[in-house]
Design a protein around this motif. Structure first.
Motif, PDB file in Angstrom:
ATOM      1  N   PRO A 113     -14.781 -93.882 -50.560  1.00  0.00           N
ATOM      2  CA  PRO A 113     -13.532 -94.223 -49.870  1.00  0.00           C
ATOM      3  C   PRO A 113     -12.419 -93.206 -50.138  1.00  0.00           C
ATOM      4  O   PRO A 113     -11.681 -92.841 -49.213  1.00  0.00           O
ATOM      5  CB  PRO A 113     -13.154 -95.596 -50.439  1.00  0.00           C
ATOM      6  CG  PRO A 113     -14.400 -96.150 -50.996  1.00  0.00           C
ATOM      7  CD  PRO A 113     -15.226 -94.977 -51.429  1.00  0.00           C
ATOM      8  N   GLY A 114     -12.315 -92.734 -51.365  1.00  0.00           N
ATOM      9  CA  GLY A 114     -11.281 -91.746 -51.685  1.00  0.00           C
ATOM     10  C   GLY A 114     -11.478 -90.445 -50.934  1.00  0.00           C
ATOM     11  O   GLY A 114     -10.529 -89.878 -50.391  1.00  0.00           O
ATOM     12  N   MET A 115     -12.716 -89.973 -50.895  1.00  0.00           N
ATOM     13  CA  MET A 115     -12.979 -88.726 -50.175  1.00  0.00           C
ATOM     14  C   MET A 115     -12.770 -88.898 -48.675  1.00  0.00           C
ATOM     15  O   MET A 115     -12.266 -87.990 -48.007  1.00  0.00           O
ATOM     16  CB  MET A 115     -14.397 -88.237 -50.459  1.00  0.00           C
ATOM     17  CG  MET A 115     -14.535 -87.678 -51.854  1.00  0.00           C
ATOM     18  SD  MET A 115     -16.089 -86.874 -52.117  1.00  0.00           S
ATOM     19  CE  MET A 115     -15.980 -85.544 -50.957  1.00  0.00           C
ATOM     20  N   ALA A 171      -7.185 -81.794 -53.543  1.00  0.00           N
ATOM     21  CA  ALA A 171      -7.500 -83.064 -54.204  1.00  0.00           C
ATOM     22  C   ALA A 171      -8.888 -83.541 -53.807  1.00  0.00           C
ATOM     23  O   ALA A 171      -9.651 -84.042 -54.641  1.00  0.00           O
ATOM     24  CB  ALA A 171      -6.450 -84.117 -53.841  1.00  0.00           C
ATOM     25  N   ASN A 172      -9.234 -83.360 -52.542  1.00  0.00           N
ATOM     26  CA  ASN A 172     -10.563 -83.739 -52.061  1.00  0.00           C
ATOM     27  C   ASN A 172     -11.650 -82.930 -52.771  1.00  0.00           C
ATOM     28  O   ASN A 172     -12.659 -83.482 -53.231  1.00  0.00           O
ATOM     29  CB  ASN A 172     -10.629 -83.543 -50.545  1.00  0.00           C
ATOM     30  CG  ASN A 172     -11.822 -84.228 -49.925  1.00  0.00           C
ATOM     31  OD1 ASN A 172     -12.568 -84.944 -50.579  1.00  0.00           O
ATOM     32  ND2 ASN A 172     -11.997 -84.008 -48.632  1.00  0.00           N
ATOM     33  N   MET A 173     -11.443 -81.628 -52.892  1.00  0.00           N
ATOM     34  CA  MET A 173     -12.439 -80.782 -53.559  1.00  0.00           C
ATOM     35  C   MET A 173     -12.496 -81.070 -55.060  1.00  0.00           C
ATOM     36  O   MET A 173     -13.564 -80.997 -55.662  1.00  0.00           O
ATOM     37  CB  MET A 173     -12.129 -79.304 -53.313  1.00  0.00           C
ATOM     38  CG  MET A 173     -12.310 -78.878 -51.865  1.00  0.00           C
ATOM     39  SD  MET A 173     -13.929 -79.274 -51.196  1.00  0.00           S
ATOM     40  CE  MET A 173     -14.956 -78.207 -52.148  1.00  0.00           C
ATOM     41  N   SER A 174     -11.374 -81.414 -55.662  1.00  0.00           N
ATOM     42  CA  SER A 174     -11.374 -81.774 -57.083  1.00  0.00           C
ATOM     43  C   SER A 174     -12.173 -83.055 -57.313  1.00  0.00           C
ATOM     44  O   SER A 174     -12.964 -83.142 -58.258  1.00  0.00           O
ATOM     45  CB  SER A 174      -9.954 -81.971 -57.592  1.00  0.00           C
ATOM     46  OG  SER A 174      -9.248 -80.765 -57.513  1.00  0.00           O
ATOM     47  N   LEU A 175     -11.981 -84.031 -56.450  1.00  0.00           N
ATOM     48  CA  LEU A 175     -12.746 -85.269 -56.545  1.00  0.00           C
ATOM     49  C   LEU A 175     -14.228 -84.993 -56.352  1.00  0.00           C
ATOM     50  O   LEU A 175     -15.075 -85.521 -57.079  1.00  0.00           O
ATOM     51  CB  LEU A 175     -12.249 -86.279 -55.509  1.00  0.00           C
ATOM     52  CG  LEU A 175     -12.939 -87.632 -55.476  1.00  0.00           C
ATOM     53  CD1 LEU A 175     -12.761 -88.354 -56.809  1.00  0.00           C
ATOM     54  CD2 LEU A 175     -12.388 -88.474 -54.341  1.00  0.00           C
ATOM     55  N   LEU A 176     -14.545 -84.135 -55.407  1.00  0.00           N
ATOM     56  CA  LEU A 176     -15.939 -83.769 -55.172  1.00  0.00           C
ATOM     57  C   LEU A 176     -16.529 -83.056 -56.386  1.00  0.00           C
ATOM     58  O   LEU A 176     -17.678 -83.294 -56.759  1.00  0.00           O
ATOM     59  CB  LEU A 176     -16.036 -82.869 -53.937  1.00  0.00           C
ATOM     60  CG  LEU A 176     -17.423 -82.516 -53.450  1.00  0.00           C
ATOM     61  CD1 LEU A 176     -18.178 -83.766 -53.013  1.00  0.00           C
ATOM     62  CD2 LEU A 176     -17.333 -81.535 -52.304  1.00  0.00           C
ATOM     63  N   GLY A 177     -15.744 -82.215 -57.051  1.00  0.00           N
ATOM     64  CA  GLY A 177     -16.211 -81.538 -58.256  1.00  0.00           C
ATOM     65  C   GLY A 177     -16.506 -82.501 -59.381  1.00  0.00           C
ATOM     66  O   GLY A 177     -17.502 -82.350 -60.101  1.00  0.00           O
TER      67      GLY A 177
END
Length: 163
Positions: free
Chosen positions: A52-54, A129-135
């Motif tokens: 959901p966050g992504m 922020a999206n890429m950080s969450l993905l990382g």
């Protein structure tokens, strides 16, 4: 059940006689893909909290990309001082024209350029922020994978490695 038996090869002669071999190959590829997705889903079990966050961050990034591109139209209209907005432009363009009319004429260009820059910066922050969450998710998934492989190797008897 008969279709499943055909996929397993019980009626392979049937399929060859009817010329359905390409269909069988496509069906096997689809079954392989579904098997891979199932195994990956089992690997990611417990890590689905990030979806959901992504999704939200991706939608927000798309919205701000659209806003920054839409703001180019008033910029071009401002640079072409003689043009007037067309009457049937739609709600979004009417709202955008009303917003640009709120700004004093002498600072119209500056306001449009600042709005474009702000939309681009916000979009990039959201994308970061999206890429950080993905990382974070990739790190946790790879740690889970390494841990499971290590446990599998440790549980394997030594005799299997000697032959």
């Amino acid at each position: 059940m008969q279709l499943l038996d055909r996929v397993k090869g019980k009626y392979l002669g049937d399929l060859v006689r009817n010329g359905n071999r390409p269909r069988l190959a496509k069906l096997r590829q689809t079954a392989d893909v579904f098997g891979l997705v199932r195994r990956l889903t089992l690997l990611a079990k417990g890590h689905f909290w990030f979806l959901p966050g992504m999704g939200l961050l991706a939608v927000l990034a798309s919205i701000f990309e659209g806003i920054s591109l839409t703001l180019i139209i008033p910029l071009v209209q401002y640079l072409d001082m003689g043009s007037t907005p067309a009457p049937g432009q739609g709600r979004m363009m009417t709202l955008l024209n009303e917003l640009t009319e709120l700004v004093p004429v002498q600072s119209n260009l500056l306001a449009i350029v600042i709005a474009i820059l702000a939309a681009v910066v916000i979009k990039r922050v959201i994308s970061y922020a999206n890429m950080s969450l993905l990382g974070v998710v990739y790190g946790r998934l790879s740690h889970t994978l390494r841990t499971r492989v290590f446990a599998k190797i440790i549980d394997t008897p030594l005799a299997e490695f000697e032959s």
